[in-house]
Scaffold this motif. Structure first.
Motif, PDB file in Angstrom:
ATOM      1  N   GLU A 142       2.648 -26.927 -80.191  1.00 38.31           N
ATOM      2  CA  GLU A 142       2.269 -26.291 -78.928  1.00 38.31           C
ATOM      3  C   GLU A 142       3.378 -26.507 -77.914  1.00 38.31           C
ATOM      4  O   GLU A 142       3.962 -27.576 -77.846  1.00 38.31           O
ATOM      5  N   ARG A 143       3.702 -25.501 -77.192  1.00 38.59           N
ATOM      6  CA  ARG A 143       4.736 -25.624 -76.176  1.00 38.59           C
ATOM      7  C   ARG A 143       4.231 -25.009 -74.886  1.00 38.59           C
ATOM      8  O   ARG A 143       3.691 -23.913 -74.883  1.00 38.59           O
ATOM      9  N   ASN A 144       4.414 -25.730 -73.844  1.00 41.61           N
ATOM     10  CA  ASN A 144       4.084 -25.178 -72.548  1.00 41.61           C
ATOM     11  C   ASN A 144       5.363 -24.547 -71.992  1.00 41.61           C
ATOM     12  O   ASN A 144       6.345 -25.236 -71.772  1.00 41.61           O
ATOM     13  N   LEU A 145       5.324 -23.267 -71.817  1.00 45.61           N
ATOM     14  CA  LEU A 145       6.531 -22.574 -71.377  1.00 45.61           C
ATOM     15  C   LEU A 145       6.505 -22.277 -69.880  1.00 45.61           C
ATOM     16  O   LEU A 145       7.214 -21.391 -69.409  1.00 45.61           O
ATOM     17  N   ALA A 146       5.657 -23.032 -69.163  1.00 48.79           N
ATOM     18  CA  ALA A 146       5.577 -22.793 -67.723  1.00 48.79           C
ATOM     19  C   ALA A 146       6.959 -22.929 -67.108  1.00 48.79           C
ATOM     20  O   ALA A 146       7.678 -23.891 -67.368  1.00 48.79           O
ATOM     21  N   GLY A 147       7.333 -21.951 -66.337  1.00 49.52           N
ATOM     22  CA  GLY A 147       8.629 -21.991 -65.667  1.00 49.52           C
ATOM     23  C   GLY A 147       9.733 -21.350 -66.488  1.00 49.52           C
ATOM     24  O   GLY A 147      10.781 -21.020 -65.976  1.00 49.52           O
ATOM     25  N   ALA A 148       9.487 -21.209 -67.808  1.00 51.17           N
ATOM     26  CA  ALA A 148      10.493 -20.541 -68.639  1.00 51.17           C
ATOM     27  C   ALA A 148      10.274 -19.043 -68.553  1.00 51.17           C
ATOM     28  O   ALA A 148       9.141 -18.595 -68.539  1.00 51.17           O
ATOM     29  N   VAL A 149      11.351 -18.317 -68.498  1.00 55.79           N
ATOM     30  CA  VAL A 149      11.214 -16.864 -68.370  1.00 55.79           C
ATOM     31  C   VAL A 149      11.457 -16.213 -69.722  1.00 55.79           C
ATOM     32  O   VAL A 149      12.470 -16.430 -70.363  1.00 55.79           O
ATOM     33  N   TRP A 150      10.501 -15.474 -70.160  1.00 53.82           N
ATOM     34  CA  TRP A 150      10.642 -14.725 -71.413  1.00 53.82           C
ATOM     35  C   TRP A 150      10.443 -13.251 -71.107  1.00 53.82           C
ATOM     36  O   TRP A 150       9.393 -12.859 -70.632  1.00 53.82           O
ATOM     37  N   ASP A 151      11.448 -12.463 -71.411  1.00 49.37           N
ATOM     38  CA  ASP A 151      11.240 -11.033 -71.258  1.00 49.37           C
ATOM     39  C   ASP A 151      10.392 -10.555 -72.436  1.00 49.37           C
ATOM     40  O   ASP A 151      10.463 -11.140 -73.528  1.00 49.37           O
ATOM     41  N   PRO A 152       9.570  -9.541 -72.225  1.00 43.26           N
ATOM     42  CA  PRO A 152       8.648  -9.110 -73.281  1.00 43.26           C
ATOM     43  C   PRO A 152       9.349  -8.789 -74.608  1.00 43.26           C
ATOM     44  O   PRO A 152       8.827  -9.106 -75.673  1.00 43.26           O
ATOM     45  N   ALA A 153      10.540  -8.213 -74.550  1.00 44.76           N
ATOM     46  CA  ALA A 153      11.240  -7.852 -75.787  1.00 44.76           C
ATOM     47  C   ALA A 153      11.647  -9.093 -76.574  1.00 44.76           C
ATOM     48  O   ALA A 153      11.557  -9.121 -77.802  1.00 44.76           O
ATOM     49  N   SER A 154      12.067 -10.150 -75.865  1.00 49.15           N
ATOM     50  CA  SER A 154      12.430 -11.399 -76.547  1.00 49.15           C
ATOM     51  C   SER A 154      11.199 -12.009 -77.182  1.00 49.15           C
ATOM     52  O   SER A 154      11.236 -12.492 -78.316  1.00 49.15           O
TER      53      SER A 154
ATOM     54  N   ALA B 107      18.181 -11.483 -77.995  1.00 45.97           N
ATOM     55  CA  ALA B 107      19.219 -10.806 -78.782  1.00 45.97           C
ATOM     56  C   ALA B 107      20.582 -11.006 -78.130  1.00 45.97           C
ATOM     57  O   ALA B 107      21.578 -11.242 -78.815  1.00 45.97           O
ATOM     58  N   GLU B 108      20.597 -10.949 -76.821  1.00 39.76           N
ATOM     59  CA  GLU B 108      21.855 -11.109 -76.101  1.00 39.76           C
ATOM     60  C   GLU B 108      22.406 -12.522 -76.288  1.00 39.76           C
ATOM     61  O   GLU B 108      23.586 -12.718 -76.562  1.00 39.76           O
ATOM     62  N   ARG B 109      21.518 -13.501 -76.187  1.00 42.17           N
ATOM     63  CA  ARG B 109      21.946 -14.873 -76.330  1.00 42.17           C
ATOM     64  C   ARG B 109      22.502 -15.133 -77.735  1.00 42.17           C
ATOM     65  O   ARG B 109      23.493 -15.817 -77.920  1.00 42.17           O
ATOM     66  N   ARG B 110      21.817 -14.549 -78.722  1.00 38.22           N
ATOM     67  CA  ARG B 110      22.295 -14.702 -80.100  1.00 38.22           C
ATOM     68  C   ARG B 110      23.636 -14.013 -80.289  1.00 38.22           C
ATOM     69  O   ARG B 110      24.514 -14.521 -80.983  1.00 38.22           O
ATOM     70  N   GLY B 111      23.775 -12.851 -79.665  1.00 36.54           N
ATOM     71  CA  GLY B 111      25.036 -12.113 -79.753  1.00 36.54           C
ATOM     72  C   GLY B 111      26.178 -12.916 -79.139  1.00 36.54           C
ATOM     73  O   GLY B 111      27.249 -13.032 -79.731  1.00 36.54           O
ATOM     74  N   HIS B 112      25.919 -13.501 -77.965  1.00 39.10           N
ATOM     75  CA  HIS B 112      26.946 -14.291 -77.291  1.00 39.10           C
ATOM     76  C   HIS B 112      27.308 -15.528 -78.094  1.00 39.10           C
ATOM     77  O   HIS B 112      28.468 -15.915 -78.186  1.00 39.10           O
ATOM     78  N   GLY B 282      16.563  -8.656 -94.653  1.00 39.05           N
ATOM     79  CA  GLY B 282      17.052  -7.308 -94.385  1.00 39.05           C
ATOM     80  C   GLY B 282      16.917  -6.862 -92.939  1.00 39.05           C
ATOM     81  O   GLY B 282      16.869  -5.665 -92.658  1.00 39.05           O
ATOM     82  N   PHE B 283      16.875  -7.846 -92.012  1.00 39.79           N
ATOM     83  CA  PHE B 283      16.826  -7.493 -90.588  1.00 39.79           C
ATOM     84  C   PHE B 283      18.205  -7.738 -89.992  1.00 39.79           C
ATOM     85  O   PHE B 283      18.881  -8.680 -90.358  1.00 39.79           O
ATOM     86  N   GLU B 284      18.572  -6.919 -89.037  1.00 39.78           N
ATOM     87  CA  GLU B 284      19.831  -7.145 -88.351  1.00 39.78           C
ATOM     88  C   GLU B 284      19.748  -8.466 -87.596  1.00 39.78           C
ATOM     89  O   GLU B 284      18.667  -8.908 -87.239  1.00 39.78           O
ATOM     90  N   TYR B 285      20.917  -9.070 -87.354  1.00 38.24           N
ATOM     91  CA  TYR B 285      20.923 -10.381 -86.679  1.00 38.24           C
ATOM     92  C   TYR B 285      20.313 -10.285 -85.286  1.00 38.24           C
ATOM     93  O   TYR B 285      19.561 -11.147 -84.867  1.00 38.24           O
ATOM     94  N   ALA B 286      20.672  -9.239 -84.579  1.00 41.43           N
ATOM     95  CA  ALA B 286      20.114  -9.038 -83.240  1.00 41.43           C
ATOM     96  C   ALA B 286      19.780  -7.566 -83.118  1.00 41.43           C
ATOM     97  O   ALA B 286      20.537  -6.714 -83.580  1.00 41.43           O
ATOM     98  N   GLU B 287      18.656  -7.283 -82.513  1.00 39.34           N
ATOM     99  CA  GLU B 287      18.232  -5.891 -82.407  1.00 39.34           C
ATOM    100  C   GLU B 287      19.217  -5.080 -81.567  1.00 39.34           C
ATOM    101  O   GLU B 287      19.919  -5.613 -80.733  1.00 39.34           O
ATOM    102  N   ARG B 288      19.173  -3.816 -81.811  1.00 42.00           N
ATOM    103  CA  ARG B 288      20.019  -2.894 -81.077  1.00 42.00           C
ATOM    104  C   ARG B 288      19.248  -2.365 -79.862  1.00 42.00           C
ATOM    105  O   ARG B 288      18.023  -2.336 -79.867  1.00 42.00           O
ATOM    106  N   ALA B 289      19.984  -1.972 -78.855  1.00 43.25           N
ATOM    107  CA  ALA B 289      19.331  -1.457 -77.646  1.00 43.25           C
ATOM    108  C   ALA B 289      18.593  -0.154 -77.943  1.00 43.25           C
ATOM    109  O   ALA B 289      18.975   0.587 -78.841  1.00 43.25           O
ATOM    110  N   ASP B 290      17.534   0.078 -77.182  1.00 40.98           N
ATOM    111  CA  ASP B 290      16.751   1.305 -77.375  1.00 40.98           C
ATOM    112  C   ASP B 290      17.597   2.540 -77.118  1.00 40.98           C
ATOM    113  O   ASP B 290      17.543   3.511 -77.845  1.00 40.98           O
ATOM    114  N   ASP B 291      18.360   2.462 -76.048  1.00 40.83           N
ATOM    115  CA  ASP B 291      19.202   3.604 -75.726  1.00 40.83           C
ATOM    116  C   ASP B 291      20.538   3.427 -76.438  1.00 40.83           C
ATOM    117  O   ASP B 291      21.489   2.872 -75.910  1.00 40.83           O
ATOM    118  N   ALA B 292      20.559   3.914 -77.669  1.00 41.96           N
ATOM    119  CA  ALA B 292      21.731   3.681 -78.505  1.00 41.96           C
ATOM    120  C   ALA B 292      22.935   4.497 -78.064  1.00 41.96           C
ATOM    121  O   ALA B 292      24.061   4.191 -78.403  1.00 41.96           O
TER     122      ALA B 292
END
Ligand SMILES: [Zn+2]
Ligand SMILES: [Zn+2]
Lengths: 193, 298
Positions: A142-154, B107-112, B282-292
């Motif tokens: 379990e991790r409390n991520l309070a204060g950490a920012v996660w964008d929905p895609a990540s 993805a950006e962090r992994r790319g960097h 078989g997944f790419e290391y980091a996803e590609r942007a939506d607007d390719a």
């Protein structure tokens, strides 16, 4: 006639799902309680955090929270179906109510609840058969991520990896978004100000 | 069926002759090796086995994978004509890709992280080689680029607007355009393309008579080689293409390789273990942007 059932079983065996099916098919008032369970030897449990109750209340309208102390003292409706969920790794040593984990009795008494029956997944045939899993090495994380920012895609990438076993075999995982705060738009001062 | 010792020597001779005549017209195109040595070795062995001598590489020799120097060395050793990929450019010039080329912060962090690791690992010699790579290669009416003729970072996707796709090929003066960068192989034929030009006569507005002129273009093709080292087409198999110039045949080849060899190398190199997990599935290391189609203006 009201009925109070204690439903126990290991995490992820389908307790909440089975409970929902009972709540849906019961025509009268319903109540629900999720007991914290006790940390068994070598096995740790993540806290429930009220997720199951929230989810069930969303699925079954009018579901009473049996943990609510006000309701515990109020007279219960005659045809109430009260379902109590308990996470329990080890199968009960005795059949029926006698096999109930003694350690939960004080909690139940405080809420004026006394089960009419105890059903355990894997023991009682009335419950669906659970898939056989070896819980000897189960770990909860379990991790409390309070204060950490996660964008929905990540979050969705990480979630995809997590549930597909990238960080080890995951049997059950959940996340909850507590709060999203969005700063108010910056406004230029109005001319009248 | 002709079996073992009964084999007629003349039959073998005929087969060999056919092979010798048929093969020299074919050439192979590989792309996006991404420092995956096991995958590159498997692909080169497959090309050799078919007697194909001409190979062209569309870049991205490095990036994410664990063996950047080894892959650069092998490409140099085999003297494979290569154009510069987006990663090859970024590793020399510093990160050019903007934040919007990544769909998430993760993805950006992994790319960097991959960028930084690769930049540290690459020898000066490898860097000098990557820096020397041209943006494009041309052989007659065949043009070889990494992303598009405009940029190493532009994605030519198979469903890109036909006019825009045709414009990329036509303005580059190519009949067949070979590209990579999307990590998904495809062949796109731009058949009976036409460019319509509407010419207005000099009359005042409202009564102007428009005259349509249509320029018909011959068949144009975009051939994407996919990826050797970081496939994104649904499984772990590297892909490349074999093109026969004379008859215009294109074959997208897909073959297995020792993916676990690269996964172990990722972990041994100290790269994030999640890279190995993603490659193995078989997944790419980091996803590609939506607007390719986005091309960074920086
Ligand atoms: Zn690439
Ligand atoms: Zn690229």
């Amino acid at each position: 006639m009201s009925q109070t059932l204690l439903i126990s079983g290991p995490p992820g065996c389908g307790k909440t799902t089975w409970i929902l099916s009972q709540l849906r098919s019961h025509p009268g008032p319903c109540g629900y309680l999720c007991l914290a369970g006790t940390p068994d030897e070598g096995l740790s449990q993540a806290r429930d955090g009220g997720i199951d109750l929230t989810w069930l209340q969303d699925q079954r309208s009018g579901l009473q929270d049996l943990a609510d102390p006000d309701q515990a003292l109020a007279p219960r409706p005659a045809n109430l179906l009260a379902l109590i969920e308990l996470s329990q790794f080890q199968p009960p040593t005795e059949p029926g109510l006698a096999g109930m984990d003694r350690r939960v009795i004080p909690q139940l008494e405080a809420l004026h609840l006394s089960p009419d029956a105890h059903l355990h997944f894997g023991r009682d045939a009335v419950l669906p058969r659970q898939d056989t899993l070896d819980f000897s090495s189960l770990q909860a994380w379990e991790r409390n991520l309070a204060g950490a920012v996660w964008d929905p895609a990540s979050l969705s990438s990480f979630w995809f990896e997590l549930v597909n076993g990238a960080y080890g075999d995951a049997y059950r995982a959940w996340w909850c978004r507590a709060r999203i705060s969005i700063p108010p738009p910056s406004r230029s001062p109005s001319p009248s100000a | 069926m002709v079996q073992g010792k009964d084999l007629d020597p003349a039959a073998i001779e005929v087969t060999l002759t056919v092979r010798l005549i048929a093969m020299p017209q074919s050439h192979a195109v590989i792309s996006c090796l991404h420092a995956n040595l096991a995958a590159l070795e498997a692909v080169l062995a497959d090309i050799d086995q078919q007697g194909i001598a001409t190979i062209t590489c569309l870049g991205d020799l490095v990036g994410y994978g664990p063996q950047p120097n080894e892959v650069v060395d092998l490409v140099r050793q085999r003297a494979i004509p290569t154009c510069q990929g987006c990663w090859d450019e970024d590793i020399i010039e510093g990160l050019n890709a903007c934040d919007c080329s990544y769909p998430s912060q993760l993805a950006e962090r992994r790319g960097h992280l991959a960028h930084q690791w690769t930049a540290e690992q690459l020898s000066e010699e490898s860097k000098a080689f990557l820096a020397s790579l041209p943006m494009s290669l041309r052989r007659d009416r065949l043009l070889f680029v990494h992303g598009s003729p405009n940029s190493q970072h532009e994605y030519l996707l198979p469903d890109m607007d036909a006019f825009a796709a045709l414009e990329r090929v036509e303005s580059a003066g190519a009949e067949t355009l070979f590209c990579g960068h999307t990590h998904r192989p495809y062949v796109r034929e731009l058949r009976e393309g036409s460019i319509r030009v509407r010419q207005m006569s000099g009359e005042p507005a409202g009564v102007a008579e428009a005259e349509d002129r249509e320029l018909r273009l011959p068949l144009r093709r975009i051939i994407n080689a996919g990826s050797v080292g970081e496939p994104r087409h649904g499984n772990t198999n590297p892909t490349y293409v074999i093109h026969d110039e004379d008859i215009g045949a294109v074959e997208i080849r897909e073959l297995p390789y020792e993916v676990e060899r690269t996964c172990s190398a990722i972990v041994d190199a100290g790269l994030p273990p999640i890279f190995a997990w993603r490659l193995r599935h078989g997944f790419e290391y980091a996803e590609r942007a939506d607007d390719a189609s986005h091309v960074c203006e920086r």
